[in-house]
Design an enzyme around this catalytic site. Structure first.
Site, PDB file in Angstrom:
ATOM      1  N   ARG A 221       0.861  -1.181   0.000  1.00 31.69           N
ATOM      2  CA  ARG A 221       0.000   0.000   0.000  1.00 31.69           C
ATOM      3  C   ARG A 221       0.902   1.236   0.000  1.00 31.69           C
ATOM      4  NH1 ARG A 221      -3.448  -3.027  -1.385  1.00 31.69           N
ATOM      5  NH2 ARG A 221      -5.501  -3.365  -0.442  1.00 31.69           N
ATOM      6  N   HIS A 269      -1.214  -0.392  -9.813  1.00 34.41           N
ATOM      7  CA  HIS A 269      -1.846  -1.327  -8.865  1.00 34.41           C
ATOM      8  C   HIS A 269      -2.334  -2.600  -9.575  1.00 34.41           C
ATOM      9  CE1 HIS A 269      -3.975  -1.539  -4.720  1.00 34.41           C
ATOM     10  NE2 HIS A 269      -3.802  -2.767  -5.209  1.00 34.41           N
TER      11      HIS A 269
HETATM   12  P1  NDP Z   1      -1.131 -11.303   5.511  1.00 32.13           P
HETATM   13  O1  NDP Z   1      -2.026 -10.744   6.557  1.00 32.13           O
HETATM   14  O2  NDP Z   1      -1.197 -12.740   5.208  1.00 32.13           O
HETATM   15  O3  NDP Z   1       0.396 -10.962   5.884  1.00 32.13           O
HETATM   16  C1  NDP Z   1       0.783  -9.772   6.471  1.00 32.13           C
HETATM   17  C2  NDP Z   1       2.203  -9.881   6.985  1.00 32.13           C
HETATM   18  O4  NDP Z   1       2.620  -8.616   7.493  1.00 32.13           O
HETATM   19  C3  NDP Z   1       2.318 -10.883   8.153  1.00 32.13           C
HETATM   20  O5  NDP Z   1       3.516 -11.610   8.053  1.00 32.13           O
HETATM   21  C4  NDP Z   1       2.371  -9.972   9.385  1.00 32.13           C
HETATM   22  O6  NDP Z   1       3.086 -10.496  10.478  1.00 32.13           O
HETATM   23  C5  NDP Z   1       3.125  -8.789   8.815  1.00 32.13           C
HETATM   24  N1  NDP Z   1       2.865  -7.584   9.620  1.00 32.13           N
HETATM   25  C6  NDP Z   1       1.707  -6.894   9.755  1.00 32.13           C
HETATM   26  N2  NDP Z   1       1.865  -5.866  10.585  1.00 32.13           N
HETATM   27  C7  NDP Z   1       3.145  -5.905  11.024  1.00 32.13           C
HETATM   28  C8  NDP Z   1       3.914  -5.110  11.899  1.00 32.13           C
HETATM   29  N3  NDP Z   1       3.391  -4.045  12.521  1.00 32.13           N
HETATM   30  N4  NDP Z   1       5.194  -5.451  12.101  1.00 32.13           N
HETATM   31  C9  NDP Z   1       5.726  -6.517  11.490  1.00 32.13           C
HETATM   32  N5  NDP Z   1       5.057  -7.328  10.618  1.00 32.13           N
HETATM   33  C10 NDP Z   1       3.776  -7.013  10.390  1.00 32.13           C
HETATM   34  O7  NDP Z   1      -1.395 -10.436   4.201  1.00 32.13           O
HETATM   35  P2  NDP Z   1      -1.148 -10.857   2.664  1.00 32.13           P
HETATM   36  O8  NDP Z   1       0.195 -11.441   2.540  1.00 32.13           O
HETATM   37  O9  NDP Z   1      -2.305 -11.620   2.154  1.00 32.13           O
HETATM   38  O10 NDP Z   1      -1.225  -9.408   1.967  1.00 32.13           O
HETATM   39  C11 NDP Z   1      -0.332  -8.383   2.348  1.00 32.13           C
HETATM   40  C12 NDP Z   1      -0.778  -7.054   1.772  1.00 32.13           C
HETATM   41  O11 NDP Z   1      -0.528  -7.014   0.380  1.00 32.13           O
HETATM   42  C13 NDP Z   1      -2.266  -6.742   1.867  1.00 32.13           C
HETATM   43  O12 NDP Z   1      -2.609  -6.262   3.147  1.00 32.13           O
HETATM   44  C14 NDP Z   1      -2.472  -5.719   0.798  1.00 32.13           C
HETATM   45  O13 NDP Z   1      -2.324  -4.413   1.322  1.00 32.13           O
HETATM   46  C15 NDP Z   1      -1.336  -5.993  -0.189  1.00 32.13           C
HETATM   47  N6  NDP Z   1      -1.841  -6.465  -1.490  1.00 32.13           N
HETATM   48  C16 NDP Z   1      -1.532  -5.743  -2.615  1.00 32.13           C
HETATM   49  C17 NDP Z   1      -1.955  -6.165  -3.842  1.00 32.13           C
HETATM   50  C18 NDP Z   1      -1.591  -5.413  -5.075  1.00 32.13           C
HETATM   51  O14 NDP Z   1      -2.119  -5.702  -6.150  1.00 32.13           O
HETATM   52  N7  NDP Z   1      -0.671  -4.477  -5.035  1.00 32.13           N
HETATM   53  C19 NDP Z   1      -2.756  -7.373  -3.990  1.00 32.13           C
HETATM   54  C20 NDP Z   1      -3.000  -8.065  -2.763  1.00 32.13           C
HETATM   55  C21 NDP Z   1      -2.558  -7.604  -1.571  1.00 32.13           C
HETATM   56  P3  NDP Z   1       2.510 -11.765  11.302  1.00 32.13           P
HETATM   57  O15 NDP Z   1       2.530 -12.911  10.303  1.00 32.13           O
HETATM   58  O16 NDP Z   1       3.475 -11.981  12.397  1.00 32.13           O
HETATM   59  O17 NDP Z   1       1.122 -11.410  11.726  1.00 32.13           O
HETATM   60  C1  OXD Z   2      -5.899  -6.336  -2.452  1.00 30.54           C
HETATM   61  C2  OXD Z   2      -5.497  -5.530  -3.597  1.00 30.54           C
HETATM   62  O1  OXD Z   2      -5.696  -5.936  -1.303  1.00 30.54           O
HETATM   63  O2  OXD Z   2      -5.901  -5.889  -4.724  1.00 30.54           O
HETATM   64  O3  OXD Z   2      -6.455  -7.432  -2.678  1.00 30.54           O
HETATM   65  O4  OXD Z   2      -4.753  -4.562  -3.436  1.00 30.54           O
END
Ligand code: NDP
Ligand code: OXD
Length: 306
Positions: A221, A269
């Site tokens: 993001r 995006h």
């Molecule tokens: P998940 O919730 O599976 O993974 C998030 C990861 O971030 C976890 O490992 C979590 O740690 C870590 N995390 C969150 N907050 C913190 C923090 N404060 N400090 C350290 N680590 C942190 O999400 P996804 O992998 O499914 O997706 C990740 C992001 O990708 C989405 O939230 C979205 O914003 C973005 N996205 C973008 C897309 C695009 O097209 N550009 C498409 C899809 C998603 P822990 O495992 O320990 O909880």
């Molecule tokens: C998502 C994205 O969060 O598309 O799924 O960015």
């Protein structure tokens, strides 16, 4: 079963058609105009007014992985918020990130620049053993990216909130280990959710921790990065480049300096688009489990924001 559907995007008809196919027994209404108190809601970037009207719903499904566009204070606390897990996004994210890492490692931007000057100048191969690739976020997408990068042989590291265990990845956890993690990342891949803790995380101080010539890949993001700090560090030569897919404001305003920065590559995006059929299949399977009284995965911890 009654379902209400809302998307801020233009592809609502495709979602509705897939939803009717997957759950033919359901009555599906589009919001606004839908009757109050549906059993389930499927939403993307919903207005707060809609969320406030879901007090008797059994679950709200966010039509994406990131839930940062859901105004959680508007959604009654007892209603579970569910996000998309993978559903075809992990493969796309792995493709995009592998491209970005190889683009940087094989110095393809430098060769493109040389081509513009008709310059035939082979460059010395970079030492792979000291070309660290760091993943901020080791969740569903971070895991898939780590797995896809593994065969290339870069030293891989990752950072998450809780400590993970991933074969071939040096893991770091929590704020106290962030600086050490950043120091080893020639390429930093951001796959964190946008939360109150991650907003502005990649500011001047943190980005300065990356090794000289470091490269940022932001596929999570936009507001996780402080734009002016990134541009300043690129201009000063500390950072070597960035590949960005997400931005504070989308579409990225025409006047934004990212558009014409010589060291920034950007995409609109698209690193991992939400696939309609795969996502609806996942949501329909979860609704069937909920109807049968069974637990489901992907429930957002609303206090953490992801
Ligand atoms: P998940 O919730 O599976 O993974 C998030 C990861 O971030 C976890 O490992 C979590 O740690 C870590 N995390 C969150 N907050 C913190 C923090 N404060 N400090 C350290 N680590 C942190 O999400 P996804 O992998 O499914 O997706 C990740 C992001 O990708 C989405 O939230 C979205 O914003 C973005 N996205 C973008 C897309 C695009 O097209 N550009 C498409 C899809 C998603 P822990 O495992 O320990 O909880
Ligand atoms: C998502 C994205 O969060 O598309 O799924 O960015």
């Amino acid at each position: 079963m009654r379902i209400v559907f809302y998307t801020a995007n233009e592809n609502g008809d495709a979602w509705l058609a897939a939803l009717s196919r997957a759950l033919p027994e359901a009555t599906i209404d589009r919001w606004p105009g839908a009757a109050a108190d549906p059993d389930y809601a499927l939403v993307w970037k919903p207005p707060a007014e809609l969320l406030g009207a879901l007090g008797r719903s059994r679950a709200v499904f966010n039509l994406g992985a990131g839930v940062d566009s859901i105004e959680c204070s508007a959604l009654p606390p007892e209603v579970p918020l569910i996000r998309i897990e993978d559903a075809g996004m992990a493969e796309q994210m792995a493709e995009y990130v592998c491209h970005a890492v190889l683009r940087r490692y094989r110095e393809l931007d430098q060769y493109a620049e040389q081509q513009r000057s008709a310059l035939w100048r082979p460059r010395r191969r970079l030492d792979k053993g000291s070309f660290g690739v760091g993943m901020l976020g080791l969740g569903v997408l971070g895991h898939a990216v780590a797995k896809a990068l593994a065969p290339f042989g870069f030293p891989l590291s990752g950072w998450s909130r809780g400590r993970k265990s991933l074969a071939g990845v040096t893991v770091h956890a929590g704020a106290g280990e962030l600086d050490a993690f950043l120091g080893g990342a020639q390429v930093l891949i951001c796959l964190l959710p946008l939360t109150r803790e991650t907003r502005g995380l990649l500011d001047r101080r943190r980005l300065s921790r990356l090794p000289h010539g470091g490269y940022l890949v932001n596929v999570a993001r936009g507001p996780i990065v402080v734009d002016e700090d990134l541009v300043a560090l690129l201009d000063e030569g500390h950072l070597g480049g960035a590949m960005l897919d997400v931005f504070h404001d989308e579409p990225l305003p025409a006047s934004h300096p990212f558009w014409h920065h010589p060291r920034i590559t950007l995409t609109p995006h698209v690193s991992a688009v939400t696939l309609v059929d795969e996502s609806i299949a996942q949501i329909a399977a979860k609704i069937r489990r909920l109807e049968a009284g069974l637990p489901i995965s992907g429930v957002v911890a609303r206090d953490r924001g992801y």
